[in-house]
Design a protein around this motif. Sequence first.
Motif, short mmCIF file in Angstrom:
data_model
loop_
_atom_site.label_atom_id
_atom_site.label_comp_id
_atom_site.label_asym_id
_atom_site.label_seq_id
_atom_site.Cartn_x
_atom_site.Cartn_y
_atom_site.Cartn_z
N HIS A 4 45.41 61.58 68.32
CA HIS A 4 46.09 60.39 68.81
C HIS A 4 45.46 59.99 70.13
CE1 HIS A 4 49.21 57.48 69.68
NE2 HIS A 4 49.35 58.03 70.88
N PHE A 5 44.93 58.77 70.17
CA PHE A 5 44.31 58.27 71.38
C PHE A 5 45.16 57.16 71.98
CE2 PHE A 5 40.67 59.96 68.96
CZ PHE A 5 40.11 60.79 69.93
N ALA A 6 45.00 56.98 73.26
CA ALA A 6 45.73 55.93 73.95
C ALA A 6 45.30 54.56 73.44
CB ALA A 6 45.47 56.02 75.45
N ALA A 7 46.23 53.62 73.46
CA ALA A 7 45.92 52.23 73.15
C ALA A 7 46.37 51.41 74.35
CB ALA A 7 46.63 51.78 71.87
N LEU A 8 45.49 51.28 75.31
CA LEU A 8 45.87 50.64 76.57
C LEU A 8 46.12 49.15 76.39
CD1 LEU A 8 43.29 52.19 79.09
CD2 LEU A 8 45.65 52.92 78.66
N PRO A 9 47.17 48.63 76.99
CA PRO A 9 47.34 47.17 77.00
C PRO A 9 46.22 46.55 77.82
CG PRO A 9 48.92 48.23 78.45
CD PRO A 9 48.25 49.33 77.70
N ILE A 10 45.95 45.29 77.56
CA ILE A 10 44.82 44.63 78.21
C ILE A 10 44.94 44.66 79.72
CG2 ILE A 10 43.66 42.41 78.50
CD1 ILE A 10 44.14 41.88 75.53
N HIS A 11 46.14 44.53 80.24
CA HIS A 11 46.28 44.46 81.70
C HIS A 11 45.97 45.78 82.39
CE1 HIS A 11 50.38 45.99 80.78
NE2 HIS A 11 50.31 46.52 81.99
N LYS A 12 45.81 46.86 81.62
CA LYS A 12 45.43 48.14 82.21
C LYS A 12 43.96 48.48 81.98
CE LYS A 12 49.99 50.34 82.26
NZ LYS A 12 50.77 51.54 81.87
N GLN A 13 43.23 47.56 81.41
CA GLN A 13 41.83 47.80 81.11
C GLN A 13 40.91 47.25 82.19
OE1 GLN A 13 40.81 46.51 77.08
NE2 GLN A 13 42.86 47.03 76.35
N ILE A 14 39.77 47.92 82.33
CA ILE A 14 38.69 47.41 83.17
C ILE A 14 37.60 46.95 82.22
CG2 ILE A 14 36.98 47.95 84.94
CD1 ILE A 14 38.91 50.05 86.00
N VAL A 15 37.30 45.66 82.27
CA VAL A 15 36.48 45.01 81.26
C VAL A 15 35.16 44.53 81.86
CG1 VAL A 15 36.40 43.18 79.53
CG2 VAL A 15 38.60 44.22 80.14
N LEU A 16 34.06 44.93 81.24
CA LEU A 16 32.75 44.40 81.60
C LEU A 16 32.38 43.31 80.61
CD1 LEU A 16 29.86 44.35 82.85
CD2 LEU A 16 29.29 46.23 81.27
N VAL A 17 32.14 42.12 81.10
CA VAL A 17 31.65 41.02 80.27
C VAL A 17 30.23 40.71 80.72
CG1 VAL A 17 31.99 38.67 79.44
CG2 VAL A 17 33.98 40.08 80.04
N THR A 18 29.25 40.95 79.86
CA THR A 18 27.87 40.67 80.24
C THR A 18 27.57 39.18 80.06
OG1 THR A 18 26.92 41.11 78.03
CG2 THR A 18 27.20 42.99 79.52
N GLY A 19 26.71 38.68 80.91
CA GLY A 19 26.39 37.26 80.87
C GLY A 19 27.59 36.38 81.15
N ALA A 20 28.42 36.81 82.10
CA ALA A 20 29.68 36.10 82.37
C ALA A 20 29.58 35.10 83.52
CB ALA A 20 30.79 37.11 82.67
N GLY A 21 28.38 34.89 84.01
CA GLY A 21 28.21 33.95 85.09
C GLY A 21 28.32 32.50 84.66
N ARG A 22 28.21 32.26 83.36
CA ARG A 22 28.26 30.89 82.86
C ARG A 22 28.59 30.90 81.38
NH1 ARG A 22 23.22 29.52 80.30
NH2 ARG A 22 21.70 31.22 80.47
N GLY A 23 28.77 29.71 80.82
CA GLY A 23 28.88 29.54 79.38
C GLY A 23 30.01 30.33 78.73
N LEU A 24 29.74 30.82 77.52
CA LEU A 24 30.74 31.55 76.76
C LEU A 24 31.22 32.78 77.51
CD1 LEU A 24 32.37 32.10 74.19
CD2 LEU A 24 30.33 33.20 73.23
N GLY A 25 30.30 33.49 78.16
CA GLY A 25 30.69 34.70 78.88
C GLY A 25 31.74 34.44 79.94
N GLN A 26 31.63 33.30 80.63
CA GLN A 26 32.62 32.99 81.65
C GLN A 26 33.98 32.69 81.02
OE1 GLN A 26 32.76 30.00 85.40
NE2 GLN A 26 31.48 31.82 85.48
N HIS A 27 33.98 32.03 79.86
CA HIS A 27 35.24 31.79 79.16
C HIS A 27 35.89 33.12 78.75
CE1 HIS A 27 35.42 27.39 78.69
NE2 HIS A 27 34.10 27.44 78.68
N ILE A 28 35.08 34.07 78.30
CA ILE A 28 35.60 35.38 77.89
C ILE A 28 36.19 36.10 79.10
CG2 ILE A 28 34.99 37.65 76.98
CD1 ILE A 28 32.88 36.20 75.23
N ALA A 29 35.46 36.08 80.20
CA ALA A 29 35.97 36.72 81.43
C ALA A 29 37.29 36.10 81.86
CB ALA A 29 34.93 36.60 82.55
N ARG A 30 37.39 34.78 81.79
CA ARG A 30 38.64 34.10 82.17
C ARG A 30 39.78 34.47 81.24
NH1 ARG A 30 37.99 30.31 86.06
NH2 ARG A 30 35.88 29.49 86.44
#
Length: 260
Positions: A4-30
């Motif tokens: 049984h592994f943890a299933a962390l809610p999104i607000h407890k996650q640390i997320v790396l979004v690559t290519g997030a300075g613009r375009g689709l990546g920035q929308h994902i980061a937001r």
Amino acid sequence: MSQHFAALPIHKQIVLVTGAGRGLGQHIARAFLAEGARVVVNYLTSADSARALAADNENRAIALQADVTDAGAVQAMLEQACRHFAAPVTTIVNNALPAFSFNGDARPHADVLAWSHLHQQFEGVVRGALNTTQAALPGMRSAGFGRIINVGTNLFQNPVVPYHDYTAAKAALLSLTRTLSHDLGPDGITVNMVSGGLLRTTDASAATPEAVFDLIASSTPLRRVTTPAEFADATLFFASPWSRSVTGQNLVVDGGLVKN
């Protein structure tokens, strides 16, 4: 023996979004920031927009430069993120795209397609995803939780425009998604892909003629072209506890154009 592994809610996650300075990546980061996650806004050259996004989300975002094809730079980025947030990155969205323009008239056709075209895409898409995954694995394993979300394309199912190099690299990334899911599942790490079609509009699709947008829209059940924000929302599913038993899958988000 079942684990049984943890299933962390999104607000407890640390997320790396690559290519997030613009375009689709920035929308994902937001999208992740809107759900309360802490986000590493990775960029290569878009420093100003990446830093502006981090500044708008003080204490929950940090902008870090790294070329995802450079394993050492990626490792340093993950270490800096861990120091900043005092915890490891648990979630990765592999979005970074090598320089590419969705312009069917300018694409390399079969008679002039060179290995250098494919090599450039494989380096950025496949090597980049491998580098981020390997750099994050120790932290994910220590947390007993990991989410790897790769950004794909519906073009390898419906090559309406034959972008040979881009499509081949994304197809290879889907294969890596499936094999990694098998390898990392015992560690509580899921690996999935979200595949879009033409999006209205990103930097990459800015060169797409309006007639192509109209054609795609008329061919979808929803009669419109998916937006980057709509695509970004779909990535949240694979990070959320609702997908805790889903891995090795490819979710197509294109308004129903392609049936997966």
